[in-house]
Scaffold this motif. Structure first.
Motif, PDB file in Angstrom:
ATOM      1  N   ASN A   1       0.828  -1.209   0.000  1.00 40.36           N
ATOM      2  CA  ASN A   1       0.000   0.000   0.000  1.00 40.36           C
ATOM      3  C   ASN A   1       0.864   1.262   0.000  1.00 40.36           C
ATOM      4  OD1 ASN A   1      -2.480  -1.287  -0.063  1.00 40.36           O
ATOM      5  ND2 ASN A   1      -2.617  -1.453   2.163  1.00 40.36           N
TER       6      ASN A   1
ATOM      7  N   LYS B   1       2.201   1.528  -3.484  1.00 37.30           N
ATOM      8  CA  LYS B   1       1.172   2.054  -4.377  1.00 37.30           C
ATOM      9  C   LYS B   1       1.017   3.568  -4.209  1.00 37.30           C
ATOM     10  CE  LYS B   1      -2.100  -1.682  -5.362  1.00 37.30           C
ATOM     11  NZ  LYS B   1      -3.505  -2.117  -5.197  1.00 37.30           N
ATOM     12  N   GLN B   2       1.031   3.991  -2.965  1.00 40.42           N
ATOM     13  CA  GLN B   2       0.895   5.417  -2.674  1.00 40.42           C
ATOM     14  C   GLN B   2       2.050   6.211  -3.291  1.00 40.42           C
ATOM     15  OE1 GLN B   2       1.380   7.068   1.473  1.00 40.42           O
ATOM     16  NE2 GLN B   2      -0.838   7.312   1.279  1.00 40.42           N
ATOM     17  N   SER B   3       3.263   5.688  -3.168  1.00 37.99           N
ATOM     18  CA  SER B   3       4.440   6.355  -3.738  1.00 37.99           C
ATOM     19  C   SER B   3       4.352   6.393  -5.260  1.00 37.99           C
ATOM     20  CB  SER B   3       5.722   5.621  -3.317  1.00 37.99           C
ATOM     21  OG  SER B   3       5.885   5.644  -1.924  1.00 37.99           O
TER      22      SER B   3
ATOM     23  N   GLN C   1       1.824   8.969  -6.349  1.00 37.59           N
ATOM     24  CA  GLN C   1       2.378  10.321  -6.220  1.00 37.59           C
ATOM     25  C   GLN C   1       3.325  10.634  -7.381  1.00 37.59           C
ATOM     26  OE1 GLN C   1       4.156  10.142  -2.326  1.00 37.59           O
ATOM     27  NE2 GLN C   1       2.236  10.608  -1.268  1.00 37.59           N
TER      28      GLN C   1
ATOM     29  N   SER D   1       9.509   1.875   0.267  1.00 35.02           N
ATOM     30  CA  SER D   1       8.294   1.469   0.976  1.00 35.02           C
ATOM     31  C   SER D   1       8.619   0.549   2.154  1.00 35.02           C
ATOM     32  CB  SER D   1       7.347   0.742   0.015  1.00 35.02           C
ATOM     33  OG  SER D   1       7.010   1.572  -1.072  1.00 35.02           O
TER      34      SER D   1
END
Length: 200
Positions: free
Chosen positions: A5, A8-10, A13, A192
């Motif tokens: 997660n 994915k967020q990185s 962005q 991550s």
């Protein structure tokens, strides 16, 4: 939040930053293509000067000078197309509902990097053939391809041989641009993991 997660967020962005900075595709593509031309030519000279400096300044120096232009252009063509394929894959990966599907999407970049190895061979075959025509000492495309295929076969058969090591090194340097998407995903995944460990 899990490692995936955070990853994915990185990635989301990074894609958002790309979308913000890209602007109009018609003006972006020439800049991207030119960037890869410069990168491929730079890698070419880096590889030549460190692996085969005697050839760069030897009797065939004009051949090695001229070959940089088709190498840069053809290399940039592959890299530009693979860049947009990578962006498309990344967007699909972010829509994946499972970790397995997410990783499967991103692993396609590894396939692109493998294909790039064969593309490098093709690029040098075409470039060598074109330069031979310009220098009025034409070689057949088949002969030129055979030279590079033999070098690859020798490198696989005996990778510890000094000449094979030079050829492998040369190929790795020339493949830097094609490995950029894979390196980006590796960097994001490692980042991550670090963030996840800090959160724990």
């Amino acid at each position: 939040m899990s490692v995936v997660n955070i990853w994915k967020q990185s990635l989301a962005q990074l894609l958002a930053y790309y979308d913000f900075k890209r602007g109009d595709l018609r003006s972006f593509f020439p800049k991207l293509f030119l960037f890869f031309v410069v990168l491929n030519i730079s890698c070419y000279w880096w590889a030549i000067m460190t692996a085969y400096p005697q050839e760069a300044f030897g009797p065939e120096r004009s051949h090695y000078f001229l070959i940089q232009f088709p190498v840069g252009g053809l290399g940039a063509l592959f890299d530009s197309l693979s860049f947009f394929i990578t962006i498309h894959i990344a967007r699909r990966a972010l829509r994946a509902t499972s970790t397995r599907s997410y990783l499967a999407h991103l692993s396609i970049d590894i396939i692109i990097a493998i294909v790039a190895t064969w593309w490098v061979l093709l690029v040098f075959s075409i470039s060598g053939w074109l330069v031979s025509l310009i220098q009025q000492s034409p070689e057949s495309f088949t002969q030129r391809s055979y030279v590079y295929e033999r070098r690859l076969a020798d490198a696989v058969r005996d990778p510890t041989n000094r000449q094979s090591l030079k050829n492998i090194y040369f190929g790795v340097i020339m493949g830097i641009s094609a490995f950029l998407p894979t390196l980006t995903h590796l960097t994001l995944s490692l980042r991550s993991i670090v963030i996840y460990q800090r959160q724990k």
